[in-house]
Design an enzyme around this catalytic site. Structure first.
Site, mmCIF file in Angstrom:
data_model
loop_
_atom_site.group_PDB
_atom_site.id
_atom_site.type_symbol
_atom_site.label_atom_id
_atom_site.label_comp_id
_atom_site.label_asym_id
_atom_site.label_seq_id
_atom_site.Cartn_x
_atom_site.Cartn_y
_atom_site.Cartn_z
ATOM 1 N N ALA B 130 10.604 7.631 9.103
ATOM 2 C CA ALA B 130 10.317 6.343 8.454
ATOM 3 C C ALA B 130 9.123 6.501 7.533
ATOM 4 O O ALA B 130 7.977 6.548 7.970
ATOM 5 C CB ALA B 130 10.038 5.266 9.498
ATOM 6 N N SER B 132 9.022 5.652 3.211
ATOM 7 C CA SER B 132 9.117 4.488 2.322
ATOM 8 C C SER B 132 9.859 3.331 3.001
ATOM 9 O O SER B 132 9.551 2.172 2.761
ATOM 10 C CB SER B 132 9.840 4.874 1.029
ATOM 11 O OG SER B 132 9.037 5.763 0.282
ATOM 12 N N GLU B 367 0.374 5.502 0.690
ATOM 13 C CA GLU B 367 0.255 4.043 0.586
ATOM 14 C C GLU B 367 1.265 3.481 -0.417
ATOM 15 O O GLU B 367 0.952 2.627 -1.232
ATOM 16 C CB GLU B 367 -1.189 3.618 0.284
ATOM 17 C CG GLU B 367 -2.121 4.035 1.412
ATOM 18 C CD GLU B 367 -3.275 3.079 1.662
ATOM 19 O OE1 GLU B 367 -3.226 1.921 1.227
ATOM 20 O OE2 GLU B 367 -4.225 3.515 2.333
#
Lengths: 275, 383
Positions: B130, B132, B367
């Site tokens: 997991a 994006s 991020e």
């Protein structure tokens, strides 16, 4: 023994754009030679308790350097700011600071930097002490109180010697208190527990802008007439101010590696860079 | 550039520059090469308030605005992007979600230690399967025996956890209701030292090498229900809010890398003599310098705009995404040009541009990748 300390500081231009001598908030900062005075004041207050007041004379853009001193820990700040003060020489600056210091009485110690990074005269500290008729010792790196005798013990380095002095706080005729003035050497703190290098914290910056306001004084506050200050009243006037032309010349040293090293060390020593 | 910055912002920048120049720049090369987290400097950063930039003063923070935060991350990152990363993640995706979504007792329990830097924070969303697609996480937090239990049993396998090797407070994204899809995702605050909490291997990364990016594993780790942030099922909402703020930090970090690359490029171009003149006299180098300077300013303006909007209490999600996309892509380009100006020396570890080049690359990935940011921006523009 609580101490009332006053540090006289200056905001200087740190980065002049070509062809300009304008001071703005963009290019002013606290004179680096004043930083040791603030640090010494703060370490004295840490030891003895008391307050530090910062006093400065300069244009509105000088608030940058003053805010830096509040962020470092100063309790109060006064900026003497008046268009009539423009281009005052060191004598008039000392006169104005002297007037302001009288207004800030009582205080125990007045601290200065040894000089300013922009004009480099070293006059203002001793001249201001003279205006107040109080003792002055320059370039000190250590200051301890002999509380029993109302006396200060100071150390300074001069010409390869370590000098120690005792100095009594002097009570001049018109003064409400006895005091003494010093300029603080850049070497202060090298061996001090306060610990250099000290950095301005975000907490300090918040404090400088949250509840500490700079007090603005002008000639009127000090009872000075415009013609008593500024360029008109100054005994010394700047008649030329040009950037120095520096020439670089490359010197070659001949010989074996050992001879070259020897000669290089000698040249550096003669030039005062080592030894 | 500085037209909308206040005197206070300028003093913040001046102070951080002074600190970074004297304390971070001298060790930046060494901590990168030795993959060392410099506690001696991070402790000083904590003392100066850099680990609680926007936390309220009553909880130990400096209580500053987002523009100041941006300036601080930019200046630290210019000296060492690894340390800028530490401060950005700690402030924006570890501390901020507790401030924004925590209840009173959670704030009192966790914020003071984080804001004063006694503890470092981390954010654990990414898993091997997991990235994006954050809603694909497999970690679980199941109430012990019955739904009324006051403990969760947490099982999680988190990877690429920034600050992972040094952090003590972790926000763990888990499924509290495995059958509820994205609505079953929640955030649990985990503390290092709990039974079943394992700090895994440190990643051997290309850049950001002074940051102990590690994997984190929770194996039947019992965590009190009072450590649930907000309510069950609010995990994605918390994650998105945290990442909105986090984007500004990473974008500021990218601007710092850009500025460092630009300054190193200019310095070298003036020093290096080829064809009997400094290479800065050659038009091809001048073109690179002009492009670098222009692109850095564009990126910086976008980042500051996003920060200003946040400070004004206005929506800033799209602007933060645009700023992060722009700044990270710019950092890669500008660092690349700085290497090019340095020629062969730029490819050696003798000059800082080699480090900037490696550090810049990840800003397009973490991020939220550039691709995810384009998706976010397009969705906003097309809505």
């Amino acid at each position: 023994m609580k101490l009332n300390i006053i540090a006289c500081v200056k905001s200087v231009i740190n980065n002049m754009l070509p062809g300009s001598n304008r001071n703005t908030l963009e290019n002013m900062e606290l004179n680096p030679f004043d930083k040791p005075a603030i640090e010494m004041a703060l370490s004295l207050i840490k030891e003895h308790k008391g307050t530090l007041t910062v006093l400065s004379m300069g244009p509105k853009s000088a608030t940058f350097g003053i805010h830096q001193t509040i962020a470092m820990g100063a309790d109060r700040a006064v900026l003497i700011c008046d268009p009539a003060l423009k281009e005052s020489d060191t004598y008039i600056t000392a006169k104005v600071l002297g007037k302001a210091l009288k207004k800030l009485e009582p205080f125990d110690i007045v601290l200065f930097g040894t000089r300013s990074s922009d004009s480099d005269t070293g006059h203002v500290g001793p001249q201001t002490a003279q205006m107040l008729d109080i003792p002055f010792i320059g370039n000190i790196h250590s200051l301890t109180a002999d509380q029993m005798k109302n006396r200060w013990i100071v150390e300074r380095k001069a010409d390869g010697y370590l000098e120690a002095f005792e100095v009594d706080a002097k009570n001049s005729k018109e003064q409400k208190n006895s005091s003494v003035a010093f300029s603080v050497s850049s070497s202060f703190g090298d061996s001090n527990t306060f610990g250099r290098p000290s950095f301005i914290s975000l907490y300090g910056v918040e404090r400088a802008f949250a509840d500490k306001n700079i007090e603005f004084w002008d000639n009127q506050t000090l009872g000075l007439k415009p013609e008593e200050t500024g360029l008109i009243a100054s005994p010394t006037k700047i008649v030329a101010w040009n950037k120095e032309k520096r020439s670089k010349a490359c010197q070659f040293i001949d010989g074996t590696y050992d001879q070259k090293a020897e000669q290089l060390a000698q040249k550096l020593s003669e030039a005062g860079f080592v030894g | 550039m500085d037209i909308f910055l206040t005197e206070k912002h300028k003093i913040v920048r001046h102070s951080v520059q002074d600190f970074a120049q004297k304390q971070i720049v001298p060790i930046a090369k060494e901590i990168d090469e030795e993959q060392r987290f410099p506690w001696e400097v991070v402790d000083k950063m904590a003392t100066l308030g850099y680990l609680g930039i926007q936390a309220p003063k009553e909880l130990g923070g400096a209580g500053m605005d987002t523009v100041s935060y941006t300036i601080i991350i930019e200046e630290i990152s210019k000296a060492s992007a690894s340390l800028g990363l530490c401060a950005s993640v700690h402030n924006s995706v570890a501390l901020y979600p507790i401030l924004a979504f925590g209840n009173k007792s959670q704030k009192e329990k966790f914020v003071p230690d984080l804001a004063t830097g006694k503890k470092i924070g981390a954010f654990c969303l990414t898993e091997p399967n997991a990235g994006s697609d954050a809603s694909a996480i497999e970690a679980t937090a199941i109430k012990d025996e019955n739904r009324d239990s006051d403990h969760y049993i947490v099982n999680a396998n988190k990877v690429f956890v920034t600050n992972g090797g040094v952090a003590e407070t972790f926000l763990i994204f888990v499924r509290t209701n495995p059958s509820a899809g994205p609505k079953g995702i929640s955030v649990i605050i985990a503390e290092k030292g709990s039974a079943g909490f394992i700090v895994g291997e440190r990643e051997n990364l290309s850049g950001m090498r002074a940051n102990p990016v590690s994997s984190i594993r929770l194996s039947d780790c019992k965590i009190h229900a009072s450590n649930l942030l907000a309510k069950e099922g609010q995990g994605l909402k918390i994650g998105l809010a945290a990442l909105d703020t986090g984007r500004i930090g990473i974008a500021a970090q990218a601007v710092g890398i850009c500025q460092g690359s630009l300054e190193e490029g200019i310095k070298y171009a003036k020093e290096r003599i080829q064809f009997n003149v400094p290479i800065a006299k050659h038009q091809s180098i001048q073109n690179m310098i002009a492009d670098m300077g222009t692109q850095v300013e564009s990126a910086r303006l976008m980042v500051y705009r996003a920060a200003l909007l946040k400070d004004m209490g206005k929506p800033f999600s799209k602007e933060a995404a645009m700023a992060k996309l722009m700044a990270s892509e710019t950092a890669s380009r500008v660092a690349d040009m700085a290497v090019q100006i340095h020629g062969g020396y730029g490819y050696s570890k003798s000059y800082p541009v080699e480090r900037y080049y490696r550090d810049a690359r990840i800003t397009r990935i973490y991020e939220g990748t550039s691709e995810v940011h384009r998706m976010v921006i397009a969705r906003s523009l097309l809505s």
